[in-house]
Each structure stands twice: as structure tokens, then as C-alpha cells.
Design a protein around this motif. Structure first.
Motif, PDB file in Angstrom:
ATOM      1  N   GLY A 244       0.805  -1.208   0.000  1.00 18.89           N
ATOM      2  CA  GLY A 244       0.000   0.000   0.000  1.00 18.89           C
ATOM      3  C   GLY A 244       0.840   1.261   0.000  1.00 18.89           C
ATOM      4  O   GLY A 244       0.506   2.246  -0.666  1.00 18.89           O
ATOM      5  N   PHE A 245       1.946   1.234   0.752  1.00 16.79           N
ATOM      6  CA  PHE A 245       2.826   2.401   0.791  1.00 16.79           C
ATOM      7  C   PHE A 245       3.430   2.670  -0.592  1.00 16.79           C
ATOM      8  O   PHE A 245       3.460   3.815  -1.063  1.00 16.79           O
ATOM      9  CB  PHE A 245       3.935   2.183   1.816  1.00 16.79           C
ATOM     10  N   VAL A 246       3.904   1.594  -1.254  1.00 17.51           N
ATOM     11  CA  VAL A 246       4.477   1.743  -2.598  1.00 17.51           C
ATOM     12  C   VAL A 246       3.412   2.216  -3.579  1.00 17.51           C
ATOM     13  O   VAL A 246       3.643   3.118  -4.392  1.00 17.51           O
ATOM     14  CB  VAL A 246       5.094   0.418  -3.071  1.00 17.51           C
ATOM     15  N   ALA A 247       2.211   1.613  -3.503  1.00 17.13           N
ATOM     16  CA  ALA A 247       1.134   2.017  -4.408  1.00 17.13           C
ATOM     17  C   ALA A 247       0.731   3.465  -4.162  1.00 17.13           C
ATOM     18  O   ALA A 247       0.428   4.206  -5.106  1.00 17.13           O
ATOM     19  CB  ALA A 247      -0.066   1.100  -4.219  1.00 17.13           C
ATOM     20  N   GLY A 248       0.732   3.876  -2.891  1.00 19.27           N
ATOM     21  CA  GLY A 248       0.382   5.254  -2.579  1.00 19.27           C
ATOM     22  C   GLY A 248       1.338   6.253  -3.208  1.00 19.27           C
ATOM     23  O   GLY A 248       0.923   7.319  -3.665  1.00 19.27           O
ATOM     24  N   LYS A 249       2.614   5.913  -3.250  1.00 21.03           N
ATOM     25  CA  LYS A 249       3.599   6.813  -3.863  1.00 21.03           C
ATOM     26  C   LYS A 249       3.349   6.940  -5.371  1.00 21.03           C
ATOM     27  O   LYS A 249       3.694   7.952  -5.982  1.00 21.03           O
ATOM     28  CB  LYS A 249       5.017   6.290  -3.604  1.00 21.03           C
ATOM     29  N   VAL A 250       2.755   5.909  -5.965  1.00 20.03           N
ATOM     30  CA  VAL A 250       2.431   5.954  -7.395  1.00 20.03           C
ATOM     31  C   VAL A 250       1.114   6.695  -7.636  1.00 20.03           C
ATOM     32  O   VAL A 250       0.984   7.463  -8.594  1.00 20.03           O
ATOM     33  CB  VAL A 250       2.342   4.522  -7.977  1.00 20.03           C
ATOM     34  N   LEU A 251       0.146   6.492  -6.752  1.00 16.65           N
ATOM     35  CA  LEU A 251      -1.219   6.953  -7.005  1.00 16.65           C
ATOM     36  C   LEU A 251      -1.475   8.401  -6.601  1.00 16.65           C
ATOM     37  O   LEU A 251      -2.365   9.043  -7.169  1.00 16.65           O
ATOM     38  CB  LEU A 251      -2.207   6.045  -6.266  1.00 16.65           C
ATOM     39  N   ALA A 262      -3.312   4.706 -12.100  1.00 14.65           N
ATOM     40  CA  ALA A 262      -4.204   3.596 -11.772  1.00 14.65           C
ATOM     41  C   ALA A 262      -3.893   2.378 -12.629  1.00 14.65           C
ATOM     42  O   ALA A 262      -3.871   1.245 -12.134  1.00 14.65           O
ATOM     43  CB  ALA A 262      -5.658   4.026 -11.974  1.00 14.65           C
ATOM     44  N   THR A 263      -3.633   2.599 -13.909  1.00 16.98           N
ATOM     45  CA  THR A 263      -3.309   1.492 -14.811  1.00 16.98           C
ATOM     46  C   THR A 263      -2.031   0.784 -14.372  1.00 16.98           C
ATOM     47  O   THR A 263      -1.961  -0.451 -14.343  1.00 16.98           O
ATOM     48  CB  THR A 263      -3.154   2.001 -16.253  1.00 16.98           C
ATOM     49  N   VAL A 264      -1.021   1.558 -14.034  1.00 11.91           N
ATOM     50  CA  VAL A 264       0.252   0.987 -13.583  1.00 11.91           C
ATOM     51  C   VAL A 264       0.047   0.171 -12.315  1.00 11.91           C
ATOM     52  O   VAL A 264       0.589  -0.935 -12.165  1.00 11.91           O
ATOM     53  CB  VAL A 264       1.286   2.104 -13.351  1.00 11.91           C
ATOM     54  N   THR A 265      -0.749   0.686 -11.390  1.00 10.49           N
ATOM     55  CA  THR A 265      -0.973  -0.004 -10.121  1.00 10.49           C
ATOM     56  C   THR A 265      -1.767  -1.285 -10.322  1.00 10.49           C
ATOM     57  O   THR A 265      -1.460  -2.324  -9.723  1.00 10.49           O
ATOM     58  CB  THR A 265      -1.705   0.916  -9.130  1.00 10.49           C
ATOM     59  N   PHE A 266      -2.795  -1.240 -11.162  1.00  7.31           N
ATOM     60  CA  PHE A 266      -3.567  -2.447 -11.473  1.00  7.31           C
ATOM     61  C   PHE A 266      -2.653  -3.514 -12.071  1.00  7.31           C
ATOM     62  O   PHE A 266      -2.706  -4.692 -11.694  1.00  7.31           O
ATOM     63  CB  PHE A 266      -4.700  -2.129 -12.451  1.00  7.31           C
ATOM     64  N   ALA A 267      -1.814  -3.100 -13.013  1.00  8.16           N
ATOM     65  CA  ALA A 267      -0.914  -4.044 -13.673  1.00  8.16           C
ATOM     66  C   ALA A 267       0.083  -4.631 -12.689  1.00  8.16           C
ATOM     67  O   ALA A 267       0.364  -5.838 -12.714  1.00  8.16           O
ATOM     68  CB  ALA A 267      -0.182  -3.342 -14.818  1.00  8.16           C
ATOM     69  N   ALA A 268       0.625  -3.797 -11.816  1.00 10.30           N
ATOM     70  CA  ALA A 268       1.592  -4.282 -10.830  1.00 10.30           C
ATOM     71  C   ALA A 268       0.940  -5.264  -9.860  1.00 10.30           C
ATOM     72  O   ALA A 268       1.528  -6.299  -9.509  1.00 10.30           O
ATOM     73  CB  ALA A 268       2.194  -3.102 -10.068  1.00 10.30           C
ATOM     74  N   ALA A 269      -0.284  -4.969  -9.420  1.00 12.35           N
ATOM     75  CA  ALA A 269      -0.990  -5.864  -8.508  1.00 12.35           C
ATOM     76  C   ALA A 269      -1.279  -7.204  -9.169  1.00 12.35           C
ATOM     77  O   ALA A 269      -1.107  -8.268  -8.559  1.00 12.35           O
ATOM     78  CB  ALA A 269      -2.295  -5.215  -8.042  1.00 12.35           C
ATOM     79  N   ALA A 270      -1.710  -7.159 -10.437  1.00 15.09           N
ATOM     80  CA  ALA A 270      -1.963  -8.397 -11.168  1.00 15.09           C
ATOM     81  C   ALA A 270      -0.679  -9.199 -11.328  1.00 15.09           C
ATOM     82  O   ALA A 270      -0.683 -10.434 -11.222  1.00 15.09           O
ATOM     83  CB  ALA A 270      -2.567  -8.078 -12.534  1.00 15.09           C
ATOM     84  N   ALA A 271       0.438  -8.516 -11.561  1.00 17.94           N
ATOM     85  CA  ALA A 271       1.727  -9.194 -11.699  1.00 17.94           C
ATOM     86  C   ALA A 271       2.148  -9.863 -10.397  1.00 17.94           C
ATOM     87  O   ALA A 271       2.687 -10.978 -10.402  1.00 17.94           O
ATOM     88  CB  ALA A 271       2.791  -8.189 -12.144  1.00 17.94           C
ATOM     89  N   VAL A 272       1.880  -9.217  -9.272  1.00 16.80           N
ATOM     90  CA  VAL A 272       2.203  -9.800  -7.972  1.00 16.80           C
ATOM     91  C   VAL A 272       1.367 -11.052  -7.734  1.00 16.80           C
ATOM     92  O   VAL A 272       1.883 -12.088  -7.273  1.00 16.80           O
ATOM     93  CB  VAL A 272       1.961  -8.777  -6.832  1.00 16.80           C
TER      94      VAL A 272
END
Length: 280
Positions: A244-251, A262-272
Motif C-alpha cells: 500500500g505504501f508503494v502504491a500510494g507513492k504511485v497513485l 491507476a493502470t500501472v498499479t492495477f498491472a503491478a498488482a496483477a503481476a504480484v
């Protein structure tokens, strides 16, 4: 008294309501319902007529529909689970994620006990009220998925770390961190910790020390509970908080870059989630 004079404490259009500020054009006091966003400051209804396109202050508020919907789903699933056992079929069991990857997601909607579901539901509701109006529906949804994915990776990764390293035999650490590939984990805690991590990232981005705020106290309290009370998923909480901290820095970006973030975060979450499935 002239027709344009009124009390400085009440709205000149609604004398029974308290004025929050003065119109940037005519400088008469106005209440929240009559505050119209203008290129500079806020104007009253009369001054805003015929001017550039404007929005009322209430139109700027984004209702936290995503977080409220998630709380509703969690509540419904909990009620259903009281009649139909769901934990065994849909809980997160690390040894099964390679063949049943849906468990990484479904487990986040299952809870054991009223205190468990109530605590997570309350935190999700309150953090959603804080974050979703700022981020918008799309970015908040991406953030929630990121926290969920990070929590799932933390659960599965720690289980295999315990199984294939001497971690379980180390005094104290073995007690705190030890889990197993066949253990069952449920709950939205990883995603909720992700929201707390993002809130801290957002505050840091604005130059605020999160540890001096209520959010910092909330995170600290929940970390203490995580490590002191047996049976709580340490991996899920820490994984969600970090994700969440990493995603927050992106969002937490300006509106012009919101969709891309949002697209980058969705893609990163799916990759994880995919990586967790393939590796473990």
C-alpha cells in the motif's frame, strides 16, 4: 441597512444558515450550498450566473462508493458463511495457490467471528472515506487490489520461508512469524493495511509526518496487535502495508496523471498475484 448588507455570521441568501466564507466577487457571506467554485476562489449564486463554467462545492465530493460496496460484499459473505462453510473452499492455503489461484482473492472477503469482520469492515469504511474522495474510484480500486496482492504474497511467502528455512526454530522469531504451507488465512486485513500504508505515503508526499497524525497512531496500534496476539497473519499485514505504501507513492499524483497511475498499479498488482501463483 442596504439590501446588500447582512450579518457576517449568516448566509445572505439563507439567513438561517451559518456562512463559511465570503463571495470572492461581491464579498457577501455565503453558506456551503451557495459556494460556487470559480477560477479564483468561490462565488455566490448571483455572481456566478453568466460567468465561466463553475461547479458547486458539493459536486467536488466523491462519494466513497467502492469502499462502501466492498464493505457490503464482505458483510454479505460473512452472513452466508455462517450458514454455508466457505473457509475450506475459498480461504488462502499457500500449498494450493498454484492450482487454485482464486484463493488469493476470495480469502480477502472471508472472516472468522464478528469481531474480525467488524474491525476490518470499520477500518475499510473509515479509510475509504478518507482516501477515495481524494483518489477517485479508479485509483482507490487499484490501491485496494495492490494491498490485497501484497498481503497475499506476504502470507504465502512467509509460509514457505518458515517451511524451508530455520526460521521456525529461532527463539521468539519462530513464535511470531512461524506459519505453514497448509495453514488457512482469511480476512481483508492485508488490503486494509494497504490503505493505511497509502495514507502514510500520501501524507509524506504533502510534507506531513504521518507518525504525528492519527493515521500513524492507527498503524502503530495495529502493528503492536499483529505481533502480540497469536493467530494473526504477520505476513499478510506487513505485505499489505508495504504494498500500500508503494502504491500510494504511485497513485498520489495530479489529476492529469491519475488514469496512468491507476493502470500501472492495477498491472503491478496483477503481476504480484500471478508471480505468487507461479512461484509457490
Amino acid at each position: 441597512m442596504s439590501e446588500h448588507e447582512t450579518s457576517t455570521d449568516t448566509c445572505y441568501l439563507h439567513p438561517d444558515r451559518e456562512a463559511l466564507l465570503r463571495c470572492s466577487r461581491c464579498e457577501r457571506p455565503i453558506c456551503a450550498d451557495d459556494m460556487i467554485e470559480a477560477p479564483v476562489g468561490y462565488q455566490c449564486r448571483q455572481c456566478a450566473q453568466g460567468g465561466q463554467p463553475v461547479r458547486r462545492l458539493g459536486d467536488l465530493f466523491v462519494r466513497p462508493l467502492v469502499s462502501q460496496t466492498l464493505v457490503g460484499i464482505i458483510a454479505v459473505v460473512y452472513v452466508v458463511s455462517m450458514a454455508v462453510p466457505l473457509t475450506r473452499q475459498f480461504g488462502l492455503v499457500p500449498v494450493l495457490v498454484g492450482t487454485e489461484p482464486w484463493r488469493l482473492i476470495t480469502s480477502a472477503f472471508l472472516h472468522v467471528g464478528l469481531i474480525h469482520v467488524g474491525f476490518n469492515g470499520l477500518l475499510l469504511w473509515r479509510l475509504g472515506e478518507m482516501l477515495e474522495p481524494v483518489l477517485g474510484h479508479l485509483r482507490f480500486g487499484a490501491l485496494y487490489l495492490a494491498g490485497l496482492a501484497g498481503g497475499a504474497l506476504g502470507v504465502v511467502g512467509l509460509a514457505w520461508l518458515t517451511a524451508f528455512t530455520p526460521l521456525a526454530s529461532i527463539p521468539l522469531l519462530g513464535v511470531v512469524f512461524a506459519t505453514g504451507p497448509a495453514s488457512v488465512t482469511v480476512g481483508a486485513s492485508g488490503a486494509v493495511f494497504g490503505l493505511m500504508g497509502a495514507a502514510m505515503a500520501g501524507m509524506r508526499a504533502r510534507g506531513v509526518d504521518p507518525w504525528r497524525t492519527d493515521v500513524g497512531s492507527l498503524v502503530l496500534l495495529n502493528l503492536v496487535i499483529t505481533f502480540l496476539i497469536p493467530g494473526i497473519s504477520v505476513g499478510g499485514h506487513l505485505g499489505g502495508l508495504l504494498a500500500g505504501f508503494v502504491a500510494g507513492k504511485v497513485l498520489f499524483v495530479d489529476a492529469g496523471r491519475a488514469r496512468r497511475a491507476a493502470t500501472v498499479t492495477f498491472a503491478a498488482a496483477a503481476a504480484v498475484l500471478l508471480t505468487t501463483t507461479l512461484l509457490f
